[in-house]
Design a protein around this motif. Structure first.
Motif, PDB file in Angstrom:
ATOM      1  N   PHE A   1       9.255  -0.645  11.867  1.00 60.09           N
ATOM      2  CA  PHE A   1       9.753  -0.989  10.613  1.00 60.09           C
ATOM      3  C   PHE A   1       8.553  -1.573  10.159  1.00 60.09           C
ATOM      4  O   PHE A   1       8.091  -1.480   8.618  1.00 60.09           O
ATOM      5  N   GLY A   2       7.937  -2.349  10.722  1.00 61.15           N
ATOM      6  CA  GLY A   2       6.782  -3.024   9.786  1.00 61.15           C
ATOM      7  C   GLY A   2       7.308  -4.460   9.550  1.00 61.15           C
ATOM      8  O   GLY A   2       8.392  -4.637   9.018  1.00 61.15           O
ATOM      9  N   TYR A   3       6.288  -5.180   8.577  1.00 56.88           N
ATOM     10  CA  TYR A   3       6.990  -6.526   7.946  1.00 56.88           C
ATOM     11  C   TYR A   3       5.752  -7.554   6.686  1.00 56.88           C
ATOM     12  O   TYR A   3       4.823  -6.772   6.824  1.00 56.88           O
ATOM     13  N   ALA A   4       6.365  -7.687   5.761  1.00 57.29           N
ATOM     14  CA  ALA A   4       5.999  -7.957   4.410  1.00 57.29           C
ATOM     15  C   ALA A   4       5.070  -9.374   4.811  1.00 57.29           C
ATOM     16  O   ALA A   4       5.358 -10.050   5.693  1.00 57.29           O
ATOM     17  N   ASP A   5       4.175  -9.537   3.892  1.00 59.09           N
ATOM     18  CA  ASP A   5       3.958 -11.175   3.898  1.00 59.09           C
ATOM     19  C   ASP A   5       4.357 -12.514   4.253  1.00 59.09           C
ATOM     20  O   ASP A   5       5.594 -11.713   2.711  1.00 59.09           O
ATOM     21  N   GLY A   6       5.064 -12.524   4.734  1.00 60.36           N
ATOM     22  CA  GLY A   6       5.495 -14.154   4.620  1.00 60.36           C
ATOM     23  C   GLY A   6       6.846 -14.161   5.303  1.00 60.36           C
ATOM     24  O   GLY A   6       8.389 -14.396   5.755  1.00 60.36           O
TER      25      GLY A   6
ATOM     26  N   GLY B   1      -0.789 -10.975   4.798  1.00 64.79           N
ATOM     27  CA  GLY B   1      -0.888  -9.837   3.816  1.00 64.79           C
ATOM     28  C   GLY B   1       0.148  -8.323   4.319  1.00 64.79           C
ATOM     29  O   GLY B   1       0.267  -7.681   3.761  1.00 64.79           O
ATOM     30  N   GLY B   2       0.803  -8.767   5.502  1.00 62.24           N
ATOM     31  CA  GLY B   2       2.176  -8.116   6.182  1.00 62.24           C
ATOM     32  C   GLY B   2       1.481  -7.640   6.879  1.00 62.24           C
ATOM     33  O   GLY B   2       0.422  -7.609   6.888  1.00 62.24           O
ATOM     34  N   GLN B   3       1.701  -6.326   7.945  1.00 58.37           N
ATOM     35  CA  GLN B   3       1.510  -5.172   8.845  1.00 58.37           C
ATOM     36  C   GLN B   3       3.084  -4.384   8.607  1.00 58.37           C
ATOM     37  O   GLN B   3       4.153  -4.371   8.730  1.00 58.37           O
ATOM     38  N   PRO B   4       1.824  -2.527   8.781  1.00 58.29           N
ATOM     39  CA  PRO B   4       2.754  -1.594   9.135  1.00 58.29           C
ATOM     40  C   PRO B   4       3.107  -1.308  10.265  1.00 58.29           C
ATOM     41  O   PRO B   4       2.497  -1.545  10.708  1.00 58.29           O
ATOM     42  N   GLY B   5       4.682  -0.659  10.024  1.00 60.64           N
ATOM     43  CA  GLY B   5       5.098  -0.948  11.866  1.00 60.64           C
ATOM     44  C   GLY B   5       4.520   1.104  11.913  1.00 60.64           C
ATOM     45  O   GLY B   5       3.546   1.689  11.514  1.00 60.64           O
ATOM     46  N   LYS B   6       5.139   1.340  13.422  1.00 61.91           N
ATOM     47  CA  LYS B   6       4.977   2.582  13.857  1.00 61.91           C
ATOM     48  C   LYS B   6       5.064   3.528  12.711  1.00 61.91           C
ATOM     49  O   LYS B   6       4.700   4.858  12.879  1.00 61.91           O
ATOM     50  N   PHE B   7       6.340   3.233  12.098  1.00 63.93           N
ATOM     51  CA  PHE B   7       6.668   4.289  11.367  1.00 63.93           C
ATOM     52  C   PHE B   7       5.790   4.598  10.774  1.00 63.93           C
ATOM     53  O   PHE B   7       5.017   6.016   9.973  1.00 63.93           O
ATOM     54  N   GLU B   8       5.326   3.548   8.933  1.00 64.49           N
ATOM     55  CA  GLU B   8       3.932   3.967   8.599  1.00 64.49           C
ATOM     56  C   GLU B   8       2.910   3.927   9.090  1.00 64.49           C
ATOM     57  O   GLU B   8       2.435   5.146   8.352  1.00 64.49           O
ATOM     58  N   ALA B   9       2.074   3.947  10.663  1.00 64.60           N
ATOM     59  CA  ALA B   9       1.059   4.533  11.123  1.00 64.60           C
ATOM     60  C   ALA B   9       1.448   6.103  11.254  1.00 64.60           C
ATOM     61  O   ALA B   9       0.581   6.865  11.456  1.00 64.60           O
TER      62      ALA B   9
ATOM     63  N   ARG C   1       9.357  -1.839   4.771  1.00 63.56           N
ATOM     64  CA  ARG C   1       9.215  -3.726   5.924  1.00 63.56           C
ATOM     65  C   ARG C   1      10.477  -4.712   6.003  1.00 63.56           C
ATOM     66  O   ARG C   1      11.362  -4.941   5.058  1.00 63.56           O
ATOM     67  N   LEU C   2      10.348  -5.477   7.349  1.00 60.41           N
ATOM     68  CA  LEU C   2      10.988  -6.288   7.334  1.00 60.41           C
ATOM     69  C   LEU C   2      10.789  -7.726   6.007  1.00 60.41           C
ATOM     70  O   LEU C   2       9.204  -7.963   5.835  1.00 60.41           O
ATOM     71  N   GLY C   3      11.077  -7.989   5.287  1.00 61.01           N
ATOM     72  CA  GLY C   3      10.819  -9.174   3.743  1.00 61.01           C
ATOM     73  C   GLY C   3      10.865  -8.472   2.983  1.00 61.01           C
ATOM     74  O   GLY C   3      10.072  -9.398   2.282  1.00 61.01           O
ATOM     75  N   SER C   4      11.179  -7.229   2.703  1.00 61.51           N
ATOM     76  CA  SER C   4      10.647  -6.566   1.680  1.00 61.51           C
ATOM     77  C   SER C   4      11.814  -5.461   0.607  1.00 61.51           C
ATOM     78  O   SER C   4      12.619  -5.773   1.622  1.00 61.51           O
ATOM     79  N   HIS C   5      11.763  -5.593  -0.333  1.00 63.54           N
ATOM     80  CA  HIS C   5      12.706  -4.872  -0.887  1.00 63.54           C
ATOM     81  C   HIS C   5      12.343  -3.321  -1.455  1.00 63.54           C
ATOM     82  O   HIS C   5      12.842  -2.771  -1.828  1.00 63.54           O
TER      83      HIS C   5
END
Length: 339
Positions: free
Chosen positions: A95-100, A108-116, A149-153
């Protein structure tokens, strides 16, 4: 010595001359061909697909073939092996994650495999290894077609086709509470079972040809043919590791035979080759062809080895067993150099 030449046959019928939808998969197995009919439907549909098959049976190969034959072929194909990921990292990988989002998270966060895999195909291998907690998150993504993403809304629209695969009996896992029934039904719109290699041994010759061709190109030389004794040994093996095991066995045999143009039974693993059958099996097997092949293999080993002991070692059998075989098969007396 009879030689089994590995070479492609020209098509002999209009049906054979038609281009295949899955050029990466060539099979003569009626079992597999029947399953590929469903794969053809999957390639032209938007529905999620579940691939069932033992380890090493070629699930990712088929998943890529379905993607390459689909309208999404120009989009990415992203493969994720759930079993190879630490359980605490699966969510961030998918799912990726957000910054922090967590300690050590990339700035800056990281996109996950779904987004890729956007506008393409996401291949989830070993889906049966996913925890129940993550199954809930996956189900929500599949139903809402949105990713957070984790940590994001912030929700992002999702355009991804899912092909999942497992070597487990998911129906049993559902009954035992190890896999969510709603996720199983969501993924199991189209189901394809890849037969294990022991159920489609008619494909061994063509697979061997393909692997030897790849190895020959990689090493710029080496054997491109299998003697019939070696092919017989391949057909007698039970292949618990399926196509992956066949690939590894042929690579080993290729390297042992290099730079000879042919692979003999002596180049195959001695612990499972057909010459290593137990005495009861040997007595029960009265096939004239197999006895001829056995005689020729022993004669070849004796010619190439400096002694009977060396020939027996090359064949993977005891010296006494070799003498008994020579007597049974009427192999003539040896010269003094082979005593």
């Amino acid at each position: 010595m009879w030689i089994y030449l590995l070479r492609r046959r020209p098509a002999s019928s209009p049906a054979q001359q038609q281009p295949t939808l899955f050029p990466a998969i060539a099979t003569k197995s009626p079992l597999y061909q029947k399953q590929l009919q469903t794969a053809r439907i999957a390639a032209h549909s938007l529905s999620h697909t579940l691939l069932l098959g033992e380890t090493g049976s070629g699930k990712e190969v088929l998943a890529r073939a379905i993607h390459d034959a689909s309208p999404r072929k120009n989009g990415p194909f992203v493969a994720v092996n759930i079993a190879s990921l630490p359980k605490d990292l699966i969510a961030s990988e998918l799912f990726g994650y957000a910054d922090g989002a967590f300690t050590g998270a990339k700035k800056g966060g990281q996109p996950g495999k779904f987004e890729a895999a956007s506008h393409g195909t996401l291949f989830l291998d070993e889906i049966g290894e996913m925890t129940l907690e993550l199954q809930v998150l996956l189900l929500r993504v599949l139903e809402e077609r949105k990713i957070t993403r984790l940590g994001s809304h912030t929700e992002k629209e999702l355009d991804v086709r899912i092909i999942a695969a497992t070597n487990r009996f998911l129906e049993d896992d559902v009954q035992n509470g190890l896999f969510r029934a709603d996720l199983y039904y969501r993924l199991n719109v189209l189901q394809i079972r890849i037969p294990p290699l022991r159920e489609r041994k008619e494909d061994i010759a063509s697979l061997a040809e393909q692997f030897l061709h790849q190895l020959h190109e990689q090493y710029e030389g080496g054997p491109t043919q299998l003697r019939e004794t070696a092919m017989t040994a391949l057909h007698r093996h039970s292949w618990p590791g399926n196509v992956r095991e066949l690939r590894n066995v042929l690579e080993r045999a290729f390297l042992h035979a290099f730079p000879d143009p042919q692979i003999s039974v002596q180049h195959l693993p001695p612990d499972w080759t057909w010459l290593g059958q137990n005495e009861a099996d040997a007595q029960a097997d009265h096939s004239p062809l197999l006895r001829t092949l056995e005689r020729e293999t022993i004669q070849q080993a004796i010619r190439e080895a400096p002694s009977i002991s060396a020939a027996a070692k090359k064949l993977g059998i005891a010296r006494s067993t070799l003498y008994r075989k020579m007597s049974e098969l009427a192999i003539g007396p040896c010269s003094e150099s082979h005593v």
